[in-house]
Each structure stands twice: as C-alpha cells, then as structure tokens.
Design a protein around this motif. Structure first.
Motif, PDB file in Angstrom:
ATOM      1  N   ASN A  30       6.186  -8.694   9.149  1.00 35.49           N
ATOM      2  CA  ASN A  30       5.476  -9.147   7.958  1.00 35.49           C
ATOM      3  C   ASN A  30       5.257  -7.960   7.025  1.00 35.49           C
ATOM      4  O   ASN A  30       5.623  -6.827   7.343  1.00 35.49           O
ATOM      5  CB  ASN A  30       4.148  -9.827   8.324  1.00 35.49           C
ATOM      6  N   SER A  31       4.666  -8.215   5.875  1.00 37.57           N
ATOM      7  CA  SER A  31       4.509  -7.166   4.866  1.00 37.57           C
ATOM      8  C   SER A  31       3.441  -6.147   5.246  1.00 37.57           C
ATOM      9  O   SER A  31       3.406  -5.054   4.692  1.00 37.57           O
ATOM     10  CB  SER A  31       4.157  -7.795   3.512  1.00 37.57           C
ATOM     11  N   ARG A  32       2.596  -6.490   6.206  1.00 32.10           N
ATOM     12  CA  ARG A  32       1.469  -5.608   6.550  1.00 32.10           C
ATOM     13  C   ARG A  32       1.757  -4.676   7.719  1.00 32.10           C
ATOM     14  O   ARG A  32       0.944  -3.819   8.042  1.00 32.10           O
ATOM     15  CB  ARG A  32       0.228  -6.458   6.834  1.00 32.10           C
ATOM     16  N   GLY A  33       2.895  -4.863   8.361  1.00 30.72           N
ATOM     17  CA  GLY A  33       3.282  -3.941   9.422  1.00 30.72           C
ATOM     18  C   GLY A  33       3.118  -4.510  10.814  1.00 30.72           C
ATOM     19  O   GLY A  33       2.305  -5.411  11.050  1.00 30.72           O
ATOM     20  N   GLN A  35       1.735  -3.509  13.464  1.00 29.00           N
ATOM     21  CA  GLN A  35       0.444  -3.377  14.132  1.00 29.00           C
ATOM     22  C   GLN A  35      -0.454  -4.582  13.895  1.00 29.00           C
ATOM     23  O   GLN A  35      -1.396  -4.823  14.663  1.00 29.00           O
ATOM     24  CB  GLN A  35      -0.270  -2.087  13.675  1.00 29.00           C
ATOM     25  N   THR A  36      -0.148  -5.383  12.862  1.00 28.53           N
ATOM     26  CA  THR A  36      -0.952  -6.576  12.576  1.00 28.53           C
ATOM     27  C   THR A  36      -0.429  -7.813  13.322  1.00 28.53           C
ATOM     28  O   THR A  36      -1.011  -8.891  13.197  1.00 28.53           O
ATOM     29  CB  THR A  36      -0.966  -6.880  11.065  1.00 28.53           C
ATOM     30  N   THR A  50       9.106  -3.653  11.863  1.00 30.93           N
ATOM     31  CA  THR A  50       8.985  -3.561  10.413  1.00 30.93           C
ATOM     32  C   THR A  50       9.990  -4.517   9.771  1.00 30.93           C
ATOM     33  O   THR A  50      10.954  -4.946  10.399  1.00 30.93           O
ATOM     34  CB  THR A  50       9.273  -2.137   9.918  1.00 30.93           C
ATOM     35  N   LYS A  69       8.178 -12.938  -3.820  1.00 28.28           N
ATOM     36  CA  LYS A  69       8.218 -11.646  -3.135  1.00 28.28           C
ATOM     37  C   LYS A  69       9.613 -11.289  -2.621  1.00 28.28           C
ATOM     38  O   LYS A  69       9.822 -10.174  -2.127  1.00 28.28           O
ATOM     39  CB  LYS A  69       7.241 -11.650  -1.955  1.00 28.28           C
TER      40      LYS A  69
END
Length: 220
Positions: A30-33, A35-36, A50, A69
């Motif tokens: 996802n766009s947040r990385g 780790q999320t 990523t 996006k």
C-alpha cells in the motif's frame, strides 16, 4: 500462483484474504508502507512489501488503488514480473467524490481502464470494479450453484483475460466476457451491471443494456 496486490483497501484486503486461503503466494503493498500491513500479513500469511516490489515474480498483479493515484505509481513497476503476467484493474473514476477531473476520460473519451492502461504502460484486464468487497468473502459459491454470482471481465489480451477469468472462477464466481477495453464502459459506475448480484444471464443482459453516455453524477 504468485500474485502481487497493490492496494490494501476493501477490495485489495479481501482479495488477499481469499487468495491466500486458496493457497496462492500473495505479496501485498500500500502507499503507507509494509510496516502498516502487519496485521493483514499475520491474518493471511501474505508478504507485506513496498509498492515497487509488489510485482516482482508475479504472474498476476492487481492494481486496486484510487483511480486518480494511478499516475503516482513508481516507474518500472512491472520490472521483474513473471513472463506473460496479467494486470487486473479494479479501479473506478469518481470525479466529484474523489478524483477530480481527468482530461483523458472527459475530453478524449477514453474508458477508465484505457486511461489506466496508458498510465501503467501495460495492458489491463478490468474486473472486480463493480463488486462489493464483502461479497468476495461472503458470496463465493461452487460451480453450478444456482446462487453463484457472475462478474464481468473486459480486456484486449485474450491470454491475460483467460488467466484472470480462471482465477475469478477459482474464487467462486462465474465470469462473463465483457469485450475489449474500449467496451469496458459497459461496467463503469452507474451502469446496469455495476454492483449487480446476478448470474451469467443477468450480467450478460445488463452489459447489453448499458449506455456509453457518462451520467452527470460521474462527470467532472
């Protein structure tokens, strides 16, 4: 199969859940990385990565992010994907609610998936764009079940379309060939098939009833 999913929202998350349950090797981004995505990874066994890594080795790549996006995706996104890989586009253009006005769609008259294909630089197969995310988890049925839903699938690359249709059928849904990408307006938002929970006959009829005229609610 090795499947990369770009986008972990409602559709991407539930495809991750079902595809891992069926034994596929799923990487999700996802766009947040990554780790999320720990909770989703722990729940499903999918590998959080990523966005730039999501297509690596993938036989199918699912792009399920907000329509506007798509141009922000990294260049070389598909470098390292498997030979002959297919790309599934689940996106929809919502100019008033989210995406703003996009000239390629509004002025050039491109279908949503043709515009997406141009941004990605690779042919796409349009599927799942009118499917309720929860239905992916709750409404799959075995082949021949009278309650089995059908999903429309559009694309120009017949080999890719065949691969995607086989995957959807494994997920527990019938499919209807909705034509090429220039015909994919038949399954865009506010058409009869969009959100339709019917079988092959109902989906086929709804595709035939569609109008290429974009309604005011979906013009920017």
């Amino acid at each position: 199969m090795k499947i990369g999913i770009i986008g972990a929202g409602n559709i991407g998350g539930n495809l991750t859940r079902r595809l891992t349950a069926l034994g596929h090797d799923v990487s999700v981004a996802n766009s947040r990385g990554p780790q999320t995505l720990t909770a989703l990874a722990e729940e499903t066994g999918a590998t959080p990565v990523t966005v730039a890594e999501a297509a690596r080795g993938a036989e199918i790549v699912v792009v399920t992010i907000p329509f506007g996006k798509v141009p922000d995706l990294p260049s070389g996104l598909f470098d390292g994907a498997a030979e002959g890989f297919a790309v599934i586009d689940t996106g929809n253009y919502y100019p008033q609610q989210r995406d703003g006005r996009i000239a390629g769609v509004e002025d050039e008259g491109l279908t949503e998936s043709r515009w997406t294909e141009r941004q990605l630089g690779h042919p796409v197969v349009k599927a799942f764009n009118g499917t309720y995310a929860q239905d992916i988890l709750d409404r799959h049925r075995p082949a021949g079940d009278p309650e089995r839903m059908a999903l429309p699938v559009a694309g120009d690359d017949e080999a890719a379309k065949k691969t995607v249709r086989a995957l959807i059928e494994q997920l527990g849904f019938d499919t209807v060939d909705a034509g090429g990408i220039d015909e994919s307006w038949r399954q865009q938002p506010d058409t009869p098939v969009y959100g339709l929970r019917e079988g092959v006959e109902g989906v086929t009829e709804a595709l035939a009833e569609a109008s290429p005229e974009r309604t005011a609610a979906f013009r920017g």
